[in-house]
Design a protein around this motif. Structure first.
Motif, PDB file in Angstrom:
ATOM      1  N   LEU A  33      -2.243 -10.583  -1.242  1.00  0.00           N
ATOM      2  CA  LEU A  33      -2.103  -9.262  -1.853  1.00  0.00           C
ATOM      3  C   LEU A  33      -2.506  -9.338  -3.321  1.00  0.00           C
ATOM      4  O   LEU A  33      -2.056 -10.238  -4.050  1.00  0.00           O
ATOM      5  N   SER A  82      -9.663  -3.945   1.370  1.00  0.00           N
ATOM      6  CA  SER A  82      -8.579  -4.437   2.218  1.00  0.00           C
ATOM      7  C   SER A  82      -9.058  -4.560   3.662  1.00  0.00           C
ATOM      8  O   SER A  82      -9.612  -3.616   4.235  1.00  0.00           O
ATOM      9  N   ASN A  93      -5.270  -7.764   1.131  1.00  0.00           N
ATOM     10  CA  ASN A  93      -4.735  -6.427   0.849  1.00  0.00           C
ATOM     11  C   ASN A  93      -4.861  -6.153  -0.637  1.00  0.00           C
ATOM     12  O   ASN A  93      -4.401  -6.950  -1.465  1.00  0.00           O
TER      13      ASN A  93
END
Length: 124
Positions: free
Chosen positions: A11, A91, A121
């Motif tokens: 992330l 993403s 992400n």
């Protein structure tokens, strides 16, 4: 048996960077073209970068050009994807792929071996 193992996903905030790695085993790595593909939920798999066996030729679609860089280290049987200025639309699950012969392609069915994928992400 060829194995491709991706790592480096995660992330990250929009505008950030990630570096994906793919370790290959089971074949003479330097004879194969390599590529990174991605697939977002509900979308087709698309090539985001490809590199010839020698590293002398590369391909990027317009959507990632000047932001992503593919490289390879034939001595380490590895290929990398440096991703900068990430956007939320980046993403996806990112896959490493290997293609017989030295020339790259952006056509997914032409690749012979695939990794299991790594999730990226990007939060906006």
């Amino acid at each position: 048996q060829v194995q491709l193992v991706e790592s480096g996903g995660g992330l990250v905030q929009a505008g950030g960077s990630l570096r994906l790695s793919c370790a290959a085993s089971g074949r003479t790595f330097s004879l194969y073209a390599m590529a990174w593909f991605r697939q977002a939920l509900g979308k087709e798999r698309e090539c985001v970068a490809a590199i010839s066996w020698s590293g002398g030729s590369t391909y990027y679609p317009d959507s990632v050009k000047d932001r992503f860089t593919i490289s390879r280290d034939n001595a380490k049987n590895a290929v990398y994807l440096q991703m900068n200025s990430l956007k939320s639309e980046d993403s996806a699950v990112y896959y490493c792929a290997m293609r017989k012969g030295g020339a790259y392609s952006d056509y997914a069915p032409s690749y012979d071996y695939w990794g299991q994928g790594t999730q990226v992400n990007v939060s906006s």
